[in-house]
Design a protein around this motif. Structure first.
Motif, PDB file in Angstrom:
ATOM      1  N   LEU A 643       0.841  -1.186   0.000  1.00 28.65           N
ATOM      2  CA  LEU A 643       0.000   0.000   0.000  1.00 28.65           C
ATOM      3  C   LEU A 643       0.879   1.240   0.000  1.00 28.65           C
ATOM      4  O   LEU A 643       1.979   1.255   0.553  1.00 28.65           O
ATOM      5  CB  LEU A 643      -0.961   0.031   1.191  1.00 28.65           C
ATOM      6  N   MET A 645       1.330   5.171   1.090  1.00 27.40           N
ATOM      7  CA  MET A 645       0.840   6.018   2.179  1.00 27.40           C
ATOM      8  C   MET A 645       1.544   7.371   2.132  1.00 27.40           C
ATOM      9  O   MET A 645       2.755   7.457   1.884  1.00 27.40           O
ATOM     10  CB  MET A 645       1.076   5.344   3.529  1.00 27.40           C
ATOM     11  N   CYS A 653       2.266   6.596  11.867  1.00 24.66           N
ATOM     12  CA  CYS A 653       1.965   5.154  11.843  1.00 24.66           C
ATOM     13  C   CYS A 653       3.240   4.346  12.078  1.00 24.66           C
ATOM     14  O   CYS A 653       3.250   3.355  12.806  1.00 24.66           O
ATOM     15  CB  CYS A 653       1.326   4.785  10.507  1.00 24.66           C
ATOM     16  N   VAL A 681      -0.559  -5.011   8.646  1.00 21.99           N
ATOM     17  CA  VAL A 681      -1.075  -3.733   8.149  1.00 21.99           C
ATOM     18  C   VAL A 681      -1.913  -4.030   6.913  1.00 21.99           C
ATOM     19  O   VAL A 681      -1.392  -4.541   5.912  1.00 21.99           O
ATOM     20  CB  VAL A 681       0.062  -2.748   7.794  1.00 21.99           C
ATOM     21  N   ILE A 683      -5.527  -2.858   4.331  1.00 22.11           N
ATOM     22  CA  ILE A 683      -6.560  -1.893   3.943  1.00 22.11           C
ATOM     23  C   ILE A 683      -7.916  -2.577   4.093  1.00 22.11           C
ATOM     24  O   ILE A 683      -8.205  -3.572   3.422  1.00 22.11           O
ATOM     25  CB  ILE A 683      -6.369  -1.425   2.485  1.00 22.11           C
ATOM     26  N   GLU A 686     -11.592   0.759   0.717  1.00 20.50           N
ATOM     27  CA  GLU A 686     -10.915   1.770  -0.093  1.00 20.50           C
ATOM     28  C   GLU A 686     -11.893   2.375  -1.091  1.00 20.50           C
ATOM     29  O   GLU A 686     -12.696   1.670  -1.701  1.00 20.50           O
ATOM     30  CB  GLU A 686      -9.729   1.162  -0.841  1.00 20.50           C
ATOM     31  N   LYS A 691      -8.833   5.734   2.350  1.00 21.67           N
ATOM     32  CA  LYS A 691      -8.514   4.336   2.649  1.00 21.67           C
ATOM     33  C   LYS A 691      -8.673   4.114   4.151  1.00 21.67           C
ATOM     34  O   LYS A 691      -8.167   4.901   4.952  1.00 21.67           O
ATOM     35  CB  LYS A 691      -7.077   4.004   2.237  1.00 21.67           C
ATOM     36  N   ILE A 693      -7.485   1.964   7.105  1.00 20.54           N
ATOM     37  CA  ILE A 693      -6.315   1.127   7.351  1.00 20.54           C
ATOM     38  C   ILE A 693      -6.385   0.574   8.772  1.00 20.54           C
ATOM     39  O   ILE A 693      -6.774   1.266   9.722  1.00 20.54           O
ATOM     40  CB  ILE A 693      -5.019   1.934   7.144  1.00 20.54           C
ATOM     41  N   GLU A 694      -6.020  -0.700   8.902  1.00 19.94           N
ATOM     42  CA  GLU A 694      -5.983  -1.346  10.220  1.00 19.94           C
ATOM     43  C   GLU A 694      -4.575  -1.862  10.476  1.00 19.94           C
ATOM     44  O   GLU A 694      -3.975  -2.521   9.629  1.00 19.94           O
ATOM     45  CB  GLU A 694      -6.982  -2.495  10.279  1.00 19.94           C
ATOM     46  N   ASN A 745      -7.067   1.571  14.134  1.00 24.24           N
ATOM     47  CA  ASN A 745      -7.779   1.845  12.889  1.00 24.24           C
ATOM     48  C   ASN A 745      -7.780   3.357  12.631  1.00 24.24           C
ATOM     49  O   ASN A 745      -8.043   4.146  13.549  1.00 24.24           O
ATOM     50  CB  ASN A 745      -9.230   1.351  12.949  1.00 24.24           C
ATOM     51  N   GLU A 748      -7.022   7.293   6.003  1.00 20.27           N
ATOM     52  CA  GLU A 748      -6.098   8.182   5.288  1.00 20.27           C
ATOM     53  C   GLU A 748      -6.820   8.765   4.083  1.00 20.27           C
ATOM     54  O   GLU A 748      -7.358   8.018   3.247  1.00 20.27           O
ATOM     55  CB  GLU A 748      -4.844   7.450   4.809  1.00 20.27           C
TER      56      GLU A 748
END
Length: 752
Positions: A643, A645, A653, A681, A683, A686, A691, A693-694, A745, A748
């Motif tokens: 991913l 970022m 993060c 990590v 997504i 989306e 997005k 993200i967890e 969680n 972004e």
């Protein structure tokens, strides 16, 4: 003026849509031709059937009028077909008074939908001879209403004579044995053959002498034995004849079992007459299938289909769309004549027109019809002549082309507008054929390339104007698109002005197709983007300089962070207190975490985003390496998606992962224990704008103390994690089951 100012793209879209609508309206022609062909085949099969079948076929309408019959009626009745068709049955003198009365009675039962068994009627030959006919009648319904009856009749005079002979005496059973058309056998109550006629013996390919005294059951296929045995026992028990049908491998039989009685009225023998009725069954099936198939085509057609009487112009039959299109109910439409609908022709002119069509067999013409509401519609008429039952009819297919006429008018107007806009637009509008030769060029070409339209139309190909250094490559690329018949947009190409200067054009075009979807050429427009190209070159040079500068900034930030980390490391060597040494190490790890991000940005082509999946793997490896953790004892387990970022999310993060992994390494395991630290990590969702993200950091160590609130531990590391999560606008949860798991969680926002 408003039309002239209309953008060329809108007009092109209108033209394309109008042509598509015309293509859709005219595409039904192939369907009409297919329907006509199927109808002709059905009509021809029906004609062959009725001309060759030995039984007689009668078709009567709701008024008990004979509307068609098979050729065999001439042999049975002595009358020609045209002497019978079109007349009510009570005027034909084909039936005796008693049979005629019985026919009327049964006809009413059939009209109500009741299925009748075989019925016997006494017919009268033209020479006065009486003929006994056995008739099976089948009703046909249209839209739940009775329409007609198809009857199949067979001459059973000879068979009746045989039956009469059987009733007179046992000796007259010999008459039955000599019946030329039926298969006849005389058996006792056990099925042993007493006598058999030549026809039956030939059926079994044996001699009569060899069959007498043998069991008849052994000659019958097993599939027929049970039924025939049941009816034989019924004759023996009731002393009454029985009649039934059965079938084996597609062959149908009409079976008649007659008891032969002794002086005391006891059954001693049974006479069996078997008649092969396969031809009759196939005829009935063919008639039904033919009728159903024709009716299916008739009703499912997309256009109006009408059957017309050539002599009166009366509408005899029609499908649902015919009366719906013109706004009439079924009952109203049935009472009309063709001249009631046609705007141009009187009744006499309509009859005359139809007679001419009969001579030509087929005709296609255009006319106007008036709907019940008074509205006039344009109609295309395809008419063909057909004959059956000795009468001539016209089968017409009417297509409502009112919309197509409107579209054609709109197309003409749009073409005029197109030519006006093309002459006044800033874009150069053109057309080429399949070889690329110009067939049209708007006057704007002179402003862009210096050529007048007449200098290139029919004289130059589009690729002749390309810059000589690009010509072959661009030509090959363009013809690849031509071969695929695809539209294209924003095709950038370098051309040479008539004066030798370079001109950059952006080309958009659509294919021109004929009715068969074959390519005729291309139509498009060119925009002069020479000035834009010059501006882009200046901007690209400036952008390259800025990207180089930004890379240098990231590189220097990374170096400065590493210098600070080195100074801290050097200074820590003078500190004796383990507590402060540990604090210095934690600060160094955080600096390395941030430095690693700037290192990735320095190496990346994208100055705003980093490959976070790759980054996390390098970060975890770095943490285990610098902490000197025994990787054999405590193993990292990574599950990180690929991913991208942004920097605003990546730094907090990364620091969260740094703190929580170090926390697990320091506190989750005793000095002699082993375990696993998981870093995940992913997504979760989306979209185009964001997005979800967890981040999961889990270990299978001794677990987070139950009496300790992770949000208020008083330690800097977890307080930093809480602050960074809030900075991201996210949430953090702790799960103490089976070790320790922190779940973070956050969302972004995607920058376009």
């Amino acid at each position: 003026m408003k039309d002239k100012e209309q953008p060329k793209e809108v007009l092109e879209k209108e033209l394309t849509e109008l042509r598509e609508r015309i293509t859709e309206l005219e595409s039904s022609k192939a369907e009409h031709d297919r329907l006509q062909k199927e109808y002709d085949e059905i009509n021809e099969n029906y004609k062959l059937l009725t001309e060759n079948i030995s039984d007689v076929i009668f078709i009567t309408d709701v008024t008990f009028t004979l509307i068609d019959c098979s050729k065999s009626v001439e042999r049975v009745s002595g009358y020609k077909i045209d002497e019978l068709v079109g007349k009510p049955f009570n005027e034909l003198k084909l039936l005796t008074p008693a049979s005629l009365q019985n026919t009327y009675k049964n006809f009413k039962l059939i009209m109500s939908g009741k299925q009748l068994p075989y019925t016997e009627y006494e017919f009268i030959h033209k020479d006065g001879t009486k003929i006994l006919m056995e008739v099976k009648s089948t009703p046909f319904f249209k839209d739940g209403r009775f329409e007609k009856v198809i009857s199949v009749a067979r001459d059973i005079t000879e068979r009746k004579q045989v039956e009469e002979a059987l009733r007179e005496s046992v000796e007259t059973a010999r008459v039955l044995m000599n019946a030329p058309r039926d298969l006849a056998t005389l058996v006792d109550k056990d099925g042993i053959i007493i006598d058999i006629n030549d026809a039956m013996a030939k059926r079994f390919n044996k001699k009569i002498e060899d069959l007498k005294g043998s069991s008849g059951w052994e000659l019958i296929p097993e599939i027929l034995r049970e039924t025939r045995s049941k009816y034989l026992n019924e004759v023996i028990q009731t002393s009454k004849p029985v009649r039934f049908e059965d079938e084996n491998q597609g062959v149908w039989f009409d079976n008649n079992f007659y008891p032969i009685l002794d002086q005391n009225g006891k059954v001693t023998k049974i006479a069996i007459l078997v008649h092969d009725i396969t031809e009759q069954k196939l005829a009935e099936q063919a008639l039904r299938e033919s009728e159903e198939k024709f009716r299916g085509i008739f009703e499912q057609a997309g256009d109006s289909i009408i059957l017309i009487d050539i002599n009166s112009g009366a509408i005899l039959d029609f499908n649902e769309i015919a009366h719906n299109t013109l706004g009439y109910t079924q009952e109203e439409f049935q009472k009309l004549k063709l001249s009631d609908l046609d705007v141009f022709e009187s009744h006499e002119e309509t009859i005359e027109h139809m007679k001419k069509t009969m001579k030509n067999k087929k005709e296609v013409f255009y006319t106007k019809h008036m709907k019940k509401s008074g509205e006039i519609i344009d109609v295309q008429v395809r008419t063909g002549a057909i004959s059956f039952g000795g009468n001539d009819y016209l089968m017409s297919i009417w297509s409502d082309i009112t919309e197509r006429k409107s579209v054609e008018s709109e197309l003409f107007e749009s073409k005029e507008r197109f030519l006006q806009v093309a002459a006044n637009a800033q874009e150069w509008i053109w057309e080429v054929d399949t070889k690329g030769l110009y067939t049209y060029a708007s006057p704007v070409v002179e402003n862009i390339l210096g050529y007048k339209p007449e200098e290139i139309v029919g004289k130059k190909h589009f690729y002749d104007l390309f810059h000589k250094d690009d010509r072959e490559d661009l030509k090959n690329e363009a013809f690849k698109v031509f071969n695929q018949k695809l539209p294209f947009r924003g095709f950038i190409n370098r051309n040479t002005h008539k004066n030798g200067k370079t001109v950059w054009l952006s080309t958009s075009s659509v294919p021109i197709l004929d009715d068969e979807s074959d390519l005729i050429g291309y139509r498009g427009a060119d925009i002069d983007i020479t000035e834009r190209k010059k501006t882009e070159e200046l901007l690209n040079g400036s952008l390259a300089e800025k990207e180089l500068l930004l890379k240098e900034i990231h590189h220097r930030v990374k170096n400065n962070i590493q210098v600070i980390a080195s100074l801290l490391n050097l200074h820590s060597s003078y500190i004796k207190d383990e507590k402060y040494i540990e604090t210095f190490k934690e600060i160094q790890n955080r600096l390395r975490t941030m430095a690693l991000i700037h290192e990735q940005l320095y190496q990346s082509k994208d100055m705003a985003n980093i490959d976070f999946g790759k980054y996390v793997k390098e970060l975890v490896n770095s943490l285990f390496r610098f902490s000197r953790t025994n990787i054999e004892r405590i193993r990292p387990k990574l599950d990180v998606e690929d991913l991208s970022m942004g920097l605003d999310s990546a730094i907090p993060c990364a620091l969260i992962i740094n703190e929580l992994v170090l926390n697990s390494m320091k506190h989750a395991f005793d000095i002699d224990s082993s375990g696993e630290i998981g870093i995940q990590v992913v997504i979760k969702e989306e979209s185009e704008t964001e997005k979800k993200i967890e981040v999961l950091i889990r270990d299978n160590g001794k677990g987070f103390p139950e009496n300790l609130d992770f949000r208020n531990t008083g330690t800097f590391g977890l307080q930093l994690v809480i602050t960074l999560v809030e900075q991201l606008g996210g949430t953090i949860e702790l799960d103490r089951d089976g070790g320790t798991e922190f779940k973070i969680n956050f969302i972004e926002k995607t920058k376009k």
